[in-house]
Design an enzyme around this catalytic site. Structure first.
Site, PDB file in Angstrom:
ATOM      1  N   ASP A   1       0.827  -1.026   0.325  1.00 57.76           N
ATOM      2  CA  ASP A   1       0.200   0.181  -0.139  1.00 57.76           C
ATOM      3  C   ASP A   1       0.387   0.948  -0.002  1.00 57.76           C
ATOM      4  O   ASP A   1       2.074   1.178   0.208  1.00 57.76           O
ATOM      5  CB  ASP A   1      -0.833   0.114   0.850  1.00 57.76           C
ATOM      6  CG  ASP A   1      -1.596   0.893   0.362  1.00 57.76           C
ATOM      7  OD1 ASP A   1      -1.682   1.985  -0.189  1.00 57.76           O
ATOM      8  OD2 ASP A   1      -2.913   0.267   1.715  1.00 57.76           O
TER       9      ASP A   1
HETATM   10  C1  BGC Z   1      -5.025   3.910   0.342  1.00 57.58           C
HETATM   11  C2  BGC Z   1      -4.846   2.483  -1.275  1.00 57.58           C
HETATM   12  C3  BGC Z   1      -4.783   3.062  -2.543  1.00 57.58           C
HETATM   13  C4  BGC Z   1      -3.366   3.814  -2.334  1.00 57.58           C
HETATM   14  C5  BGC Z   1      -3.404   4.684  -3.803  1.00 57.58           C
HETATM   15  C6  BGC Z   1      -3.641   4.041  -0.012  1.00 57.58           C
HETATM   16  O1  BGC Z   1      -3.690   5.091   1.126  1.00 57.58           O
HETATM   17  O2  BGC Z   1      -5.484   2.809   1.312  1.00 57.58           O
HETATM   18  O3  BGC Z   1      -6.193   1.550  -1.390  1.00 57.58           O
HETATM   19  O4  BGC Z   1      -5.511   1.961  -3.078  1.00 57.58           O
HETATM   20  O5  BGC Z   1      -3.833   4.658  -1.125  1.00 57.58           O
HETATM   21  O6  BGC Z   1      -3.943   5.935  -3.332  1.00 57.58           O
END
Ligand code: BGC
Length: 699
Positions: free
Chosen positions: A217
């Site tokens: 993530d």
């Molecule tokens: C989120 C993800 C997301 C990523 C990109 C993260 O903070 O948890 O779900 O895909 O950011 O925006």
């Protein structure tokens, strides 16, 4: 491929490195014909400001349709729009179970049941995979609240971990075949998800034979190159061109120079780095992106988007309550009788609300509602809701030309209540904004204190005031999770519209007047109050989140206690009635169980029923009273019947005892229209003790 080229493929180019505005970007290698990869959030459509993507109803709404074909088309639709804009990676496959419905991201996920959520996500991914597009399942695993999202530790015993939380992913991974799995920010049993060898290597890549790649993530999920790479993470995002300098937020990165040095020092093997690269190349080939990378600059087909958004909303709205009392039920509104309607609140005059954070989809032509107190949280996520220009009021007026339909904003409670007292029916819209990074303090409808950015008045007080005066009151909810309703018995009808997307106003009006017969069912339990939740409070200071309830989560909790929630899992009314009869259950030598019964539409309208099959496991299995094992959504014309057949795979009866086993003993199958159907059809079933071969693990 040189070592530098290999490293280039396992990390992003840093924030803002994509030339087309992607949130994550991997630089391709032109010499080898490897295209750039551009990832975009696409929970309910591409999160692409300025590009006119279609805001669909949110994934929890999709789950409420209980329709895997719709989920398939949803995945295909989102992938089509992403490709039109030049993106190659779809970051939309959230599937964390709603153990904590106050979780600010509940709207991005697919409810509380692992088989429902896993099956729906698998179907969405299969739709995605019809195009050259990299699909994901996220956030692996146990990422079930936003409070302390980067540091919380989900502590859970092996059996509920396997039977609930991982099972949803297992089904999505095995049946959907995503290219990627995104590991989560939180820890699971003391180990960061992206540095968790057991989760990523032993289970996902080992037991489940996942051939794709694990993507961390965004920042903060990886804290150590060696631990993350050796645990099984294959890509860092957004990464950096220079690991030795913190990024624009002061955060460190790990999969560029640092990983290179770790390989040189023998802390990460060359074979592991090669595997990271191989997994990505395998998915680029398998998805078709290698041969046919998307090209940016396409134009979104808004008319096609509108049609699909409307279809999803129509299928996902849940009619929670529709009291008959002594007269006819208030819904659908009778066009020949209703002469005056008062519509109140929720900005129903201009549009519908949606959820925030990475899972949001920008409104096409500006926000329909101005933010009251603009601001952002620590991660620069705006606190202001997106409102789409799809006015339920206008749609209702168009459908009720004979009636006088007036509107009151709700800010003046007395004026709204007085007007409601004069009208044949009052329709009150209530909204709740929720978003990534913040959990809801409560499941009650927010007032101006709970949500100063988006809410002007106390919605609960308004409902009570209107209900006290009105002849008949309908509540329409636009929100992304369960709602507590101390006012529920004061109103005649309750319609759950979720975040209904860019055609939400039209879909709501369709249901209110009966042009669409509601067919959604709840994908999560609505509790009476927060004391019934697995944890009473979400602690701001205690990062250890003990899942002490074990298997007793969601409907399994209420079934164990024998108490009734406000609205049960699987619940949803229709404007017609369905009768179930003639259940036959036959066991095949293979262990599959065939279920047959007759479903009859006993009412006067066409309607669709989600017929649900639950298994009550043998007492010796020590399981909660029942689990969902199959369902089918069936459309029936008025006064017609159909024999419905379903096959339940043996793995649906499995429990975790250091491996998947089917426990021996007397089980039974229950068939009905909700997890608390007033009268289930029931047949017993003798389960034979069986150890499942790992290829049959529960997908
Ligand atoms: C989120 C993800 C997301 C990523 C990109 C993260 O903070 O948890 O779900 O895909 O950011 O925006």
């Amino acid at each position: 491929m040189t070592q530098a080229e290999k490293l280039q493929l396992v990390h992003g180019g840093g924030w803002d490195s994509s030339s087309i505005g992607a949130i994550g970007h991997v630089n391709g290698i032109a010499r080898l014909g490897i295209p750039d990869i551009d990832y975009l959030d696409s929970t309910a459509g591409p999160n692409a400001p300025g590009k006119n993507p279609t805001p669909l109803p949110n994934p929890l709404a999709l789950a409420a349709s209980w329709d895997p074909l719709l989920a398939h088309d949803y995945g295909k639709h989102v992938a089509t729009e992403l490709r039109t804009l030049g993106f190659s990676g779809a970051l939309g496959g959230g599937i964390n179970l709603s153990r904590e419905p106050r979780n600010g991201r509940t709207f991005e996920y697919q409810g509380e049941d692992p088989v429902l959520a896993g099956t729906m996500l698998a179907a969405r991914i299969r739709g995605n995979n019809e195009l050259p597009m990299l699909a994901t399942a996220k956030h692996f695993a146990m990422n079930d609240q936003e409070t302390n999202r980067f540091t919380s530790d989900s502590v859970i015993a092996e059996r509920p971990l396997r039977e609930l939380y991982l099972r949803a992913f297992e089904i999505a991974v095995k049946e959907g075949r995503p290219a990627m799995v995104m590991c989560a920010y939180n820890k699971v049993n003391g180990e960061k998800s992206c540095e968790n060898h057991k989760l990523l290597t032993d289970i996902l890549k080992g037991e489940w034979q996942f051939p794709g790649y694990v993507q961390g993530d965004w920042a903060l999920s990886i804290t150590d190159s060696v631990r993350a790479a050796n645990a099984g993470t294959d890509e860092e995002q957004p990464g950096s061109l220079n690991d030795d300098k913190p990024d624009k937020f002061g955060l460190n990165t790990f999969f560029n120079q640092k990983l290179g040095r770790a390989v040189e020092a023998g802390q990460v093997s060359q074979a592991r780095l090669d595997d990271m690269v191989l997994r990505k190349l395998r998915m680029l080939y398998r998805s078709g992106i290698m041969a046919d990378p998307p090209k940016p600059g396409g134009i979104i087909d808004q008319a096609a988007g509108d049609r699909f958004a409307l279809r999803v909303a129509q299928e996902s709205i849940v009619l929670l309550k529709n009291d008959a009392g002594t007269a006819a039920p208030v819904l659908p509104l009778d066009r020949s009788k209703v002469k005056s309607v008062v519509v109140i609140g929720g900005h129903a005059d201009v549009g519908v609300i949606s959820g925030g954070g990475s899972g949001s989809v920008p409104p096409r032509d500006g926000n329909a509602v101005e933010c009251r107190t603009p601001g952002a949280n620590v991660l620069t996520i705006p606190l202001c809701a997106n409102w789409y220009r799809s006015s339920p009021l206008s749609a209702l007026r168009a459908k009720l030309p004979q009636a006088n339909v007036t509107y009151f904003s709700g800010e003046d409670l007395n004026a709204a209540a007085a007007a409601a007292g004069q009208a044949d029916v009052a329709i009150l819209f209530a909204t709740q904004h929720m978003m990534e990074q913040v959990d809801l303090a409560s499941l009650a409808l927010p007032d101006g204190k709970a949500d100063p950015a988006n809410q002007a008045y106390d919605q609960g007080a308004l409902i009570l005031a209107v209900a006290a005066k009105a002849k008949r009151v309908v509540i329409v909810l636009e929100n992304g999770t369960a709602v507590t309703m101390p006012w529920a018995n004061k109103v005649n009808a309750i319609v759950e519209a979720w975040y209904p997307g860019v055609k939400g106003g039209e879909a709501i009006a369709d249901v209110l007047v009966g042009d669409v017969n509601p067919s959604g069912k709840l994908p999560l339990t609505f509790p009476n109050d927060e004391n019934e939740l697995a944890q009473r409070n979400i602690s701001a200071t205690q990062t250890r989140v003990a899942h002490a309830e074990g298997l007793r989560m969601g409907y399994r909790y209420y079934d164990t206690l024998g108490t009734a929630p406000l609205f049960p899992f699987g619940h949803g009314l229709s404007y017609t009635q369905f009768a179930y009869s003639g259940l036959q259950v036959t066991q095949q030598a293979s262990g599959e169980v065939k279920v047959r019964f007759t479903l009859t539409n006993t009412g006067a309208r066409t309607g669709a029923e989600v017929a649900q099959v639950y298994a009550a496991m043998p007492a010796s299995a020590d399981e909660p009273p029942k689990r969902l094992v199959a369902w089918q959504k069936v459309t029936l014309a008025a006064h017609t019947s159909r024999v419905v057949s379903m096959t339940v795979p043996p793995a649906r009866f499995a429990i975790w005892q250091d491996r998947w086993v089917i426990p021996a003993g007397n089980a039974s199958l229950l068939v009905g229209g909700s997890s608390r159907a007033p009268r289930f059809l029931k047949r017993s079933l003798l389960l034979k003790a069986t150890k499942l071969p790992s290829s049959q693990d529960p997908a």
